[in-house]
Write a protein that holds these residues in place. Structure first.
Motif, mmCIF file in Angstrom:
data_model
loop_
_atom_site.group_PDB
_atom_site.id
_atom_site.type_symbol
_atom_site.label_atom_id
_atom_site.label_comp_id
_atom_site.label_asym_id
_atom_site.label_seq_id
_atom_site.Cartn_x
_atom_site.Cartn_y
_atom_site.Cartn_z
ATOM 1 N N TYR A 1 48.096 52.608 79.949
ATOM 2 C CA TYR A 1 48.918 53.885 80.567
ATOM 3 C C TYR A 1 50.177 54.042 81.381
ATOM 4 O O TYR A 1 49.958 53.269 82.256
ATOM 5 C CB TYR A 1 47.929 54.945 80.840
ATOM 6 N N ASP A 2 50.912 54.904 81.224
ATOM 7 C CA ASP A 2 51.986 54.942 82.300
ATOM 8 C C ASP A 2 51.697 56.223 83.459
ATOM 9 O O ASP A 2 52.579 56.365 84.390
ATOM 10 C CB ASP A 2 53.106 55.069 81.818
ATOM 11 N N PHE A 3 50.714 56.984 83.233
ATOM 12 C CA PHE A 3 50.361 58.083 84.063
ATOM 13 C C PHE A 3 49.648 57.788 85.329
ATOM 14 O O PHE A 3 49.710 58.353 86.384
ATOM 15 C CB PHE A 3 49.843 59.246 83.569
ATOM 16 N N PRO A 4 48.728 56.812 85.519
ATOM 17 C CA PRO A 4 47.968 56.446 86.638
ATOM 18 C C PRO A 4 48.763 56.392 87.960
ATOM 19 O O PRO A 4 49.925 55.411 87.839
ATOM 20 C CB PRO A 4 46.981 55.340 86.280
ATOM 21 N N ALA A 5 48.523 56.902 88.874
ATOM 22 C CA ALA A 5 49.270 56.780 90.226
ATOM 23 C C ALA A 5 48.830 55.719 91.305
ATOM 24 O O ALA A 5 49.717 55.246 92.044
ATOM 25 C CB ALA A 5 49.296 58.090 90.979
ATOM 26 N N SER A 6 47.555 55.129 90.855
ATOM 27 C CA SER A 6 47.236 53.968 91.865
ATOM 28 C C SER A 6 48.113 52.714 91.350
ATOM 29 O O SER A 6 48.313 52.637 90.374
ATOM 30 C CB SER A 6 45.670 53.746 91.294
ATOM 31 N N LYS A 7 48.372 52.220 92.652
ATOM 32 C CA LYS A 7 49.185 51.178 92.734
ATOM 33 C C LYS A 7 48.548 49.728 91.920
ATOM 34 O O LYS A 7 48.801 48.808 91.434
ATOM 35 C CB LYS A 7 49.472 50.577 93.830
ATOM 36 N N PRO B 1 51.600 49.398 85.336
ATOM 37 C CA PRO B 1 52.104 49.862 83.824
ATOM 38 C C PRO B 1 52.818 48.574 83.305
ATOM 39 O O PRO B 1 52.644 47.537 83.624
ATOM 40 C CB PRO B 1 53.181 50.662 84.390
#
Length: 492
Positions: A166-172, A176
């Motif tokens: 997925y490309d939406f998780p904000a966690s580093k 991606p």
């Protein structure tokens, strides 16, 4: 509840498991429904372990309600198993009475202590589990909601798999696609007793996992694993791999053993590595004299008895997964009340005559005893000056010691012993495999005779009904020779 095209059913209610309506069986998870709210479930066994599934197949499961208006579905979709422990063949729970849907990322089910996370002093560790996707659907118009809502859930699953990572998780910590790499190549198989040519590894499972010994991916649970299936030419491509250092492993259906690429594979962001053509040489010393079973890491091809009519799950009547019925371990004593199984090569049929699990037998004084199985075979010629090889592949083991004796059951010291192995608990949990184990036993020619021979397989340690082993495959090889079998005969 639904988890595959052929594993769907209306489920009992939680109240049916209470003391007033259900009778606990050999362990708390299994309950006989004696007075269920809905009479149609009377006499069935409810057990969450009957609905386990391998990681590689655990993509979508959930529930459909036909009493709501409109009919509704609730689904858990897992687009990738990269974060799950134990590799693609590891089994985990899915859904069960509740209605309950489980997202299990790590467990020791069907493996035991070998898969417990171990940490050294002050060892740092972190891992991203998921994300998983929750899908809700409903059917406003039309008929057959069970089929249509399930088909919609499968279509959504395909969408999510294609969207991974997925490309939406904000966690580093969740990387991606552009921060990941890929590996491709081709796997061939070379066994000169099968073919002079290298054969394509059709259907091979190829994966990257933490560096380790051959087959160590079964026990790996701290890091990530990335697997794919090779095509009919043995070609494979694995994408979306997190940066790191891995070994490349493979398991070839139809062959014993495990493959590991000698060189470690280092993945960096954006890389696209081609490891070229790899060749797997499975364990082999000489020609096949005889074999029992199919080397597929399960005991599914062997004889699975009908369940005791008092303990059934209607879903698994006339089903390919008939091994998921409760209490099958007790059926061995019913079929072999006094004498243990004897299998004659060339006469017996493993699909009918080889019991799927070598288990304990309950005695009249409520204790348990081990068993000794016999494999009888005939050799026309014996090379007394050379060594034969007995290959024993186990599909699972639980608190057992497997001892091998050749043509004489009397020696106190067996010809070979595995020692105490296994905490898979597969027998109690209605699985057909746990951890894969391969044993290669040297058999000196002087221990064999021209004519009738017997291999005795004794399973010791017997204190409970759930101890036992399941065989994957057994093969006797002659001494190294030119291609072909000139030392006896080959028969399944």
């Amino acid at each position: 509840m639904a988890m595959s095209d052929n594993r769907q059913r209306y489920m009992p209610l939680p109240d049916d498991r209470t003391a007033e309506r259900g009778q606990p069986l050999a362990y708390p998870e299994a309950v006989l429904l004696v007075n269920p709210v809905e009479p149609e479930f009377k006499g069935e066994v409810d057990d969450k372990y009957q609905y386990s599934i391998e990681n590689k197949n655990n993509r979508v499961h959930g529930w459909i309600s036909t009493v709501t208006d409109p009919p509704m579905g609730f689904w858990q979709i897992t687009p990738s198993e990269e974060f799950k422990s134990g590799g693609p063949l590891k089994q985990c729970l899915t859904s069960h009475v509740g209605p309950i849907t489980l997202a299990i990322f790590h467990s020791t089910h069907y493996s035991g202590a070998d898969l417990i996370l171990q940490f050294g002093p002050n060892e740092p560790w972190k891992k991203v589990f998921g994300p998983v996707f929750i899908h809700l659907n409903s059917l406003v118009n039309g008929d057959d909601p069970l089929k249509r809502l399930w088909e919609d859930a499968k279509q959504q699953m395909e969408v999510e798999v294609q969207s991974w990572p997925y490309d939406f998780p904000a966690s580093k910590d969740f990387l991606p696609l552009d921060q990941r790499g890929s590996v491709s190549g081709r796997l061939l198989v070379h066994d000169r007793y099968i073919s002079d040519e290298d054969l394509p590894g059709n259907g091979t499972l190829v994966g990257l996992a933490a560096p380790g010994d051959v087959g160590s991916w079964q026990f790996e649970c701290k890091g990530y694993q990335f697997w794919t299936k090779a095509d009919e030419k043995g070609c494979f491509s694995i994408t979306g791999i997190r940066p790191g250092t891995y070994n490349l492993f493979a398991y070839v259906p139809g062959l014993i053993g495990d493959y590991r690429y000698d060189a470690e594979v280092t993945i960096s962001p954006g890389c696209d590595k081609d490891v070229g053509t790899l060749v797997y040489e499975p364990p082999r010393s000489g020609p096949t004299l005889w074999e029992i079973g199919i080397p597929d890491r399960t005991a599914a091809e062997f004889f699975v008895p009908d369940p005791n009519p008092k303990y059934i799950n209607k879903l698994y009547l006339n089903h390919t997964d008939r091994f998921r019925q409760y209490g099958l371990w007790e059926r061995y004593a019913d079929l072999y009340p006094h004498n243990d199984m004897v299998y004659t090569v060339g006469v017996s049929d493993y699909r009918k005559d080889f019991f799927f699990a070598q288990v304990t037998r309950k005695t009249d004084n409520n204790t348990y005893q081990g068993s000794t199985w016999q494999i009888k075979f005939k050799l026309d010629i014996v090379d007394k000056n050379n060594t034969y090889k007995l290959r024993i592949a186990l599909a699972t083991a639980h608190v057992s010691d497997l001892q091998v004796r050749i043509n004489d059951l009397r020696p106190s010291n067996p010809h070979f012993s595995t020692g105490l192995i296994g905490n898979d608990n597969t027998i109690a949990r209605h699985g057909i495999h746990g951890l894969y184990r391969l044993y290669n036993v040297d058999v000196p020619g002087v221990q064999l005779v021209e004519g009738n021979n017997t291999i005795f397989l004794t399973r010791t340690w017997s204190t409970s009904p759930f101890q036992g082993i399941m065989y994957d495959y057994i093969r006797l090889e002659g001494p190294p020779s030119s291609k072909g079998n000139n030392l006896g005969f080959s028969s399944k």
